[in-house]
Motif scaffolding. Structure first.
Motif, PDB file in Angstrom:
ATOM      1  N   PHE A  59       5.299  -2.365   0.367  1.00 29.73           N
ATOM      2  CA  PHE A  59       4.072  -1.575   0.206  1.00 29.73           C
ATOM      3  C   PHE A  59       3.818  -0.713   1.448  1.00 29.73           C
ATOM      4  N   LYS A  60       3.968  -1.303   2.609  1.00 33.31           N
ATOM      5  CA  LYS A  60       3.713  -0.566   3.852  1.00 33.31           C
ATOM      6  C   LYS A  60       4.677   0.607   3.999  1.00 33.31           C
TER       7      LYS A  60
ATOM      8  N   SER B 284       3.786   3.651   1.075  1.00 29.11           N
ATOM      9  CA  SER B 284       2.404   4.082   0.819  1.00 29.11           C
ATOM     10  C   SER B 284       1.952   4.930   2.001  1.00 29.11           C
TER      11      SER B 284
ATOM     12  N   LEU C 198      -5.543   6.816  -0.571  1.00 31.41           N
ATOM     13  CA  LEU C 198      -4.309   6.059  -0.389  1.00 31.41           C
ATOM     14  C   LEU C 198      -3.385   6.351  -1.557  1.00 31.41           C
TER      15      LEU C 198
ATOM     16  N   ASP D 179       0.035   5.026  -3.158  1.00 30.22           N
ATOM     17  CA  ASP D 179       1.007   3.930  -3.177  1.00 30.22           C
ATOM     18  C   ASP D 179       2.119   4.293  -4.157  1.00 30.22           C
TER      19      ASP D 179
ATOM     20  N   SER E 125       5.069   2.525  -4.016  1.00 35.45           N
ATOM     21  CA  SER E 125       6.003   1.407  -3.876  1.00 35.45           C
ATOM     22  C   SER E 125       6.509   0.884  -5.219  1.00 35.45           C
TER      23      SER E 125
ATOM     24  N   ASN F 229       2.830   5.512  -9.765  1.00 35.87           N
ATOM     25  CA  ASN F 229       2.179   5.851  -8.502  1.00 35.87           C
ATOM     26  C   ASN F 229       0.711   5.468  -8.652  1.00 35.87           C
TER      27      ASN F 229
END
Length: 548
Positions: A38-39, A42, A50, A52, A54, A470
């Motif tokens: 995730f880090k 994203s 935000l 994301d 991932s 997404n």
């Protein structure tokens, strides 16, 4: 712009090989093998958004290879060309500078050595002054009454854009009633006319050329409607505003010169809501909120222009879309806003994307042998869950989805928003990871269902997952955040078109149908068959004439 066939690049060849290596890897495996996924996948945009990505069928290697594709096709040069005012709309010999419309700084943007920011800011100031007169009730109708209703008459970008924005920003709306008319079907205009008072209504005629047939047909009917009540041609000065590049045609229609708000040939219709075409937005939410809307888009413009490709939201989303369309051969993409106010957002980007990149000829004028624009579609929130999500979960199509949701709702009503956002999270999780046979059996046993029941319905309950999504979370749907979000998708479209070696800012296919419709209209109106049609078209015309 450089004309590089993306499929002939080394990057494309490497992506094809890479696809064979990872095409069968499940998202479960990607997540279980990397606790920091995730880090890594994203990106925060300021403190308000935000993104994301991932839950896509990609690895770090995939992203790296896609970025190399962008570099090999010289995307950076394309971005610089657009922002500099180069005539990247090659077939119409025009610049593409909707980014200038939200650039309210002192920075100069030149076309033919002229600073276009002077005209942009001058028009903005006029829009501010005019809108204040209408909102404050100072602008009077032919009977001396204040305006209560605004009717925007346009089609395509002149309708979809402002309509989408005024709906999305309805919580910021003032007392004026907004109406949008686009369809040449007389029902559309007639149903609006039933609701409004000619003594309190202002019409905005939004047409780049002031010749668009559907728009001008509706505009002329609206003009006759006002004149029927006012009995005076001078009443048009109080009730008709033109938003157009063609001042002469607007004057011929009967719009007073002071009521004409220009925009420019370098503004594409589907990117025009930032220009005077957005006057209905200003009249709905006020100029101060419109400024914030422009500022949000400008912030995304700066991010797009300045951010490294590896952290550039529009570029990464565009590359991922190309990955699915050309390697997984996905045909469609869904945009799914979990916010009722954004119910027209998918429809707006249906046009923006498919009219821009729905092309089969490359920039060299040659037939394309790869895929360009996916089919864009979608519906808001949980409505879609009870309609087409079944196909996404268990159908035979791979459908990448964009989920969009605000963290804070404009309407606090019990647990409504908490349930909405719970569905948002649940859908992206289920689409990614699915539900296995073992998980279903375990769940059924906990519910103490009979083994007979488990065996009977088990095959129908399995969800394979591995469906890419997404997720875009915004703090709240504000003018600023909506501006950023729209600009994000605009730049995504540009990146896709540039890498795929097509011209994204013309729409010649749209023009063909218009010409044929005019020919058929003339033959029907004058009851003369001067043109030979195919047997199907002629048969349809004959059946129409029998009852007409």
């Amino acid at each position: 712009m450089k004309n590089i066939n993306c499929t002939q690049t080394k990057a494309w060849h490497n992506l094809k090989n890479h696809f064979q290596e990872i095409k069968n890897i499940h998202l479960k495996s990607l997540f279980s093998s990397d606790k920091n996924r995730f880090k890594k996948f994203s990106i925060k945009f300021g403190n308000e958004m935000l993104v994301d990505f991932s839950k896509n069928r990609i690895t770090e290697e995939t992203v790296q290879k896609l970025i190399i594709l962008a570099e090999e096709t010289d995307l950076q040069d394309g971005i610089k060309l657009m922002f500099s005012g180069a005539k990247i709309n090659y077939t119409e010999d025009r610049s593409v500078l909707h980014i200038a419309l939200r650039n309210r700084t002192n920075k100069k943007i030149l076309i033919n050595h002229c600073n276009i920011m002077t005209d942009i800011n001058s028009t903005l100031q006029r829009m501010k002054q005019f809108s204040q007169l209408v909102i404050d009730g100072i602008w009077k109708s032919y009977t001396g009454e204040s305006i209560s209703d605004i009717v925007n008459i346009g089609i395509g970008g002149s309708d979809l854009g402002p309509y989408m924005v005024t709906e999305a920003l309805r919580p910021y709306k003032n007392h004026l009633n907004m109406h949008y008319v686009s369809n040449v079907d007389g029902t559309h205009l007639n149903e609006v006319l039933k609701k409004i008072n000619p003594q309190k209504t202002l019409f905005l005629i939004s047409s780049k050329t002031f010749t668009t047939d559907e728009t001008m047909t509706n505009a002329n009917s609206a003009k006759k409607w006002i004149l029927h009540y006012s009995k005076s041609i001078s009443s048009l000065d109080k009730h008709f505003i033109a938003l157009s590049t063609n001042v002469d045609n607007a004057l011929k229609f009967g719009v007073h010169i002071n009521n004409i708000f220009p925009f420019w040939e370098w503004v594409g219709g589907r990117f025009s809501l930032w220009s005077s075409v957005g006057l209905s937005i200003i009249l709905s939410i006020g100029f101060h909120n419109f400024e914030k809307f422009l500022d949000g888009a400008h912030a995304m413009d700066n991010h797009f222009y300045e951010a490294d490709f590896r952290k550039n939201i529009p570029i990464l989303l565009a590359l991922i879309s190309i990955w699915y369309t050309n390697f997984f051969h996905s045909k469609t993409e869904a945009i799914l806003p979990y916010d009722q106010y954004m119910h027209r957002f998918p429809a707006y980007f249906q046009q923006a994307n498919m009219e821009s990149n729905g092309k089969s000829i490359d920039r060299n004028g040659k037939k394309i042998l790869y895929h360009t624009s996916p089919i864009i579609w979608g519906e808001p929130g949980t409505n879609g869950q009870h309609a087409f999500y079944q196909l996404i979960h268990q159908g035979t199509q791979l459908i990448p989805c964009d989920f969009i949701a605000p963290i804070i709702s404009h309407n606090i009503l019990g647990q409504h928003h908490l349930k909405l956002i719970s569905n948002f999270f649940a859908q992206t999780q289920t689409l990614a990871f699915g539900q296995t046979k073992e998980e279903i059996i375990k769940e059924q046993k906990l519910l103490k269902d009979s083994n007979h029941n488990i065996k009977k319905i088990l095959p129908f309950q399995i969800c394979p997952g591995n469906q890419p999504t997404n997720s875009i979370l915004v703090r709240k749907i504000t003018p600023y955040n909506l501006g950023s979000l729209i600009a994000l998708y605009e730049h995504k479209i540009f990146v896709q078109g540039y890498i795929l070696n097509i011209f994204s800012f013309d729409q010649w296919g749209v023009e063909i149908g218009k010409k044929i419709a005019q020919n058929i209209y003339s033959s029907l109106y004058y009851n003369k068959n001067t043109i030979h049609y195919d047997s199907s078209t002629q048969g349809l015309i004959n059946f129409y004439k029998y009852f007409a």
